[in-house]
Design an enzyme around this catalytic site. Sequence first.
Site, PDB file in Angstrom:
ATOM      1  N   HIS A 121      73.122  84.451  60.184  1.00 49.17           N
ATOM      2  CA  HIS A 121      73.539  83.792  59.060  1.00 49.17           C
ATOM      3  C   HIS A 121      74.669  82.805  59.946  1.00 49.17           C
ATOM      4  O   HIS A 121      75.386  83.083  60.774  1.00 49.17           O
ATOM      5  CB  HIS A 121      74.686  84.801  58.386  1.00 49.17           C
ATOM      6  CG  HIS A 121      74.988  84.149  56.889  1.00 49.17           C
ATOM      7  ND1 HIS A 121      76.084  83.296  56.981  1.00 49.17           N
ATOM      8  CD2 HIS A 121      74.357  84.338  55.810  1.00 49.17           C
ATOM      9  CE1 HIS A 121      76.541  83.176  55.648  1.00 49.17           C
ATOM     10  NE2 HIS A 121      75.243  83.637  55.010  1.00 49.17           N
TER      11      HIS A 121
ATOM     12  N   ASP B  27      77.791  92.176  62.773  1.00 51.01           N
ATOM     13  CA  ASP B  27      78.194  91.389  61.304  1.00 51.01           C
ATOM     14  C   ASP B  27      77.440  92.395  60.547  1.00 51.01           C
ATOM     15  O   ASP B  27      76.109  92.737  60.252  1.00 51.01           O
ATOM     16  CB  ASP B  27      77.501  90.154  61.221  1.00 51.01           C
ATOM     17  CG  ASP B  27      77.311  89.453  59.567  1.00 51.01           C
ATOM     18  OD1 ASP B  27      77.502  90.388  58.886  1.00 51.01           O
ATOM     19  OD2 ASP B  27      76.556  88.638  59.760  1.00 51.01           O
TER      20      ASP B  27
ATOM     21  N   GLN C 285      75.294  92.806  55.763  1.00 47.79           N
ATOM     22  CA  GLN C 285      74.039  93.383  54.956  1.00 47.79           C
ATOM     23  C   GLN C 285      73.572  94.743  55.230  1.00 47.79           C
ATOM     24  O   GLN C 285      72.638  95.526  54.789  1.00 47.79           O
ATOM     25  CB  GLN C 285      72.694  92.775  55.248  1.00 47.79           C
ATOM     26  CG  GLN C 285      72.805  91.012  54.828  1.00 47.79           C
ATOM     27  CD  GLN C 285      73.001  91.051  53.133  1.00 47.79           C
ATOM     28  OE1 GLN C 285      72.264  92.051  52.528  1.00 47.79           O
ATOM     29  NE2 GLN C 285      73.249  89.837  52.836  1.00 47.79           N
TER      30      GLN C 285
ATOM     31  N   LYS D  73      79.399  92.814  48.648  1.00 49.93           N
ATOM     32  CA  LYS D  73      77.914  92.907  48.941  1.00 49.93           C
ATOM     33  C   LYS D  73      77.658  94.559  48.591  1.00 49.93           C
ATOM     34  O   LYS D  73      76.524  95.033  48.947  1.00 49.93           O
ATOM     35  CB  LYS D  73      77.398  92.420  50.319  1.00 49.93           C
ATOM     36  CG  LYS D  73      77.629  91.011  50.280  1.00 49.93           C
ATOM     37  CD  LYS D  73      76.377  90.503  51.565  1.00 49.93           C
ATOM     38  CE  LYS D  73      76.978  88.975  51.863  1.00 49.93           C
ATOM     39  NZ  LYS D  73      76.003  87.884  50.845  1.00 49.93           N
TER      40      LYS D  73
ATOM     41  N   CYS E  76      71.185  80.341  54.406  1.00 49.88           N
ATOM     42  CA  CYS E  76      72.174  80.208  55.464  1.00 49.88           C
ATOM     43  C   CYS E  76      71.912  80.584  56.645  1.00 49.88           C
ATOM     44  O   CYS E  76      72.490  80.980  57.418  1.00 49.88           O
ATOM     45  CB  CYS E  76      73.627  80.629  55.016  1.00 49.88           C
ATOM     46  SG  CYS E  76      74.269  80.254  53.552  1.00 49.88           S
TER      47      CYS E  76
HETATM   48  C1  LIG Z   1      74.082  88.654  57.393  1.00 46.92           C
HETATM   49  C2  LIG Z   1      75.464  88.040  56.691  1.00 46.92           C
HETATM   50  N1  LIG Z   1      76.491  87.643  57.441  1.00 46.92           N
HETATM   51  C3  LIG Z   1      77.366  87.046  56.822  1.00 46.92           C
HETATM   52  C4  LIG Z   1      77.502  86.466  55.729  1.00 46.92           C
HETATM   53  C5  LIG Z   1      78.534  85.926  54.946  1.00 46.92           C
HETATM   54  O1  LIG Z   1      79.306  86.820  54.098  1.00 46.92           O
HETATM   55  P1  LIG Z   1      80.392  86.450  53.108  1.00 46.92           P
HETATM   56  O2  LIG Z   1      79.838  85.176  52.506  1.00 46.92           O
HETATM   57  O3  LIG Z   1      80.489  87.436  52.034  1.00 46.92           O
HETATM   58  O4  LIG Z   1      81.726  86.066  53.996  1.00 46.92           O
HETATM   59  C6  LIG Z   1      76.237  87.025  54.697  1.00 46.92           C
HETATM   60  C7  LIG Z   1      76.429  86.708  53.386  1.00 46.92           C
HETATM   61  O5  LIG Z   1      75.173  86.447  52.931  1.00 46.92           O
HETATM   62  C8  LIG Z   1      75.032  87.835  55.399  1.00 46.92           C
HETATM   63  O6  LIG Z   1      74.214  87.962  54.454  1.00 46.92           O
END
Ligand SMILES: Cc1ncc(COP(=O)(O)O)c(C=O)c1O
Length: 417
Positions: free
Chosen positions: A133, A210, A213, A236, A374
């Site tokens: 992302h 990270d 998900q 999430k 993203c």
């Molecule tokens: C794999 C991953 N990393 C990071 C993020 C960013 O998360 P947040 O917008 O809650 O900070 C997302 C959001 O879709 C994601 O799917």
Amino acid sequence: MVMIEPVTIQKGLDIDAIRRQFPILNREVKGRSLVYFDNAATSQKPQSVIDALVNYYTRYNANVHRGIHTLAEEATFAMEKSRDAAQEFINAVSREQIVFTKGTTEGINLVASTWGRQNIRAGDEIIVSNLEHHSNIVPWQILIEEKGATLKVIPVSEKGELIIDEYKKLLSPKTKLVAVNHASNALGTINPVREIIDEAHKVGAVVLIDGAQSTVHLDIDVQEMDCDFFVFSSHKMYGPTGVGVLYGKRELLESMPPYQGGGEMILSCDFARTTYKKPPHRFEAGTPDISGAIGLHAAMDYLEAIGRKNIAHHDQELGAYGFEKLSAMKGIRLFGPSIGRAGLVSFLLEGVHAHDVVTVADQRGVALRGGHHCNQPLMRKLGVESTARASFYFYNTTEEIDRFVEVLRDIQKFFGA
Ligand SMILES: Cc1ncc(COP(=O)(O)O)c(C=O)c1O
């Protein structure tokens, strides 16, 4: 590829009853009952989380840590209980390793701005993957530009899996940090994080996972995983927006300078010199998202009550069912691995733009997502601008997937595809 050990759904576990705990799932969209398949963007909230927020604001809203009146004490107690719950939720050794953030994005930026600024030097290398992302790419790019370091990228196979042999070739004593996701939001791939971490540690690199998900789909044990940092977002995983967690190994957190300056993070403040609290408060300047932390606690309790292995199993089944149903269709391109995936499907209907799929599906009460998710570097690698994505959570059903597939067939007819 990571497989999840099959489990038996707890006796008496009733998806209909679970759905009734999520009030929003009762609503209609465009005259039809809502099918919510945009869970990877954000999940819906159970009544217990909504009640925890309402209860906080109606009964004990106050600022935390500073006050000594009853409401302040109750709010502080509730917020700090959430830290304990988060410690247990990911099996951290101590509560001091749980830093409240705004979410995954802020957790990664915090590590890049503090640990990164302190430890990355010219000539060093940071490894990310082609499955990341933007929030796990851009903070590292800002850092390497400032420091004269280099970004290396683990390639992804046609099936949407990280090529681990290539990853091993990228590792060297120059590697200072590896930052990868546990589960991909664009393809649903579950990455072999344990192996990635072990290999990185062999060259002395620090690893950030990270978990945006994965925390909702998988049972997380940061000690077993042996990651150095782990980040996730509350929204999430059935909790409120605006809050998340950064976990760090204690010696790393203790060695890191503050992220932001302000109230609550100081031991003493004077014009000549200011001293800082220990982690986690060193990294929590200003009034935190108190209600968010309390709501997150309710969400973690909810996940534990259902049973995280049960959730993992149900989500995997939905993902496999969705993938199988879509694979049986003509005129569709599916992305990501066929097994070892989180509960989502990413696809394109031939001759139909992903945004058109999402728009028409919305007319039928089905909430999907279309776009680059993203993940622009990944889209470029796949040779597409966007995909359509249906992401399933524990409250979704195979009947809903059948309705979604019907809608896709109608879209194909409508566009003559
Ligand atoms: C794999 C991953 N990393 C990071 C993020 C960013 O998360 P947040 O917008 O809650 O900070 C997302 C959001 O879709 C994601 O799917």
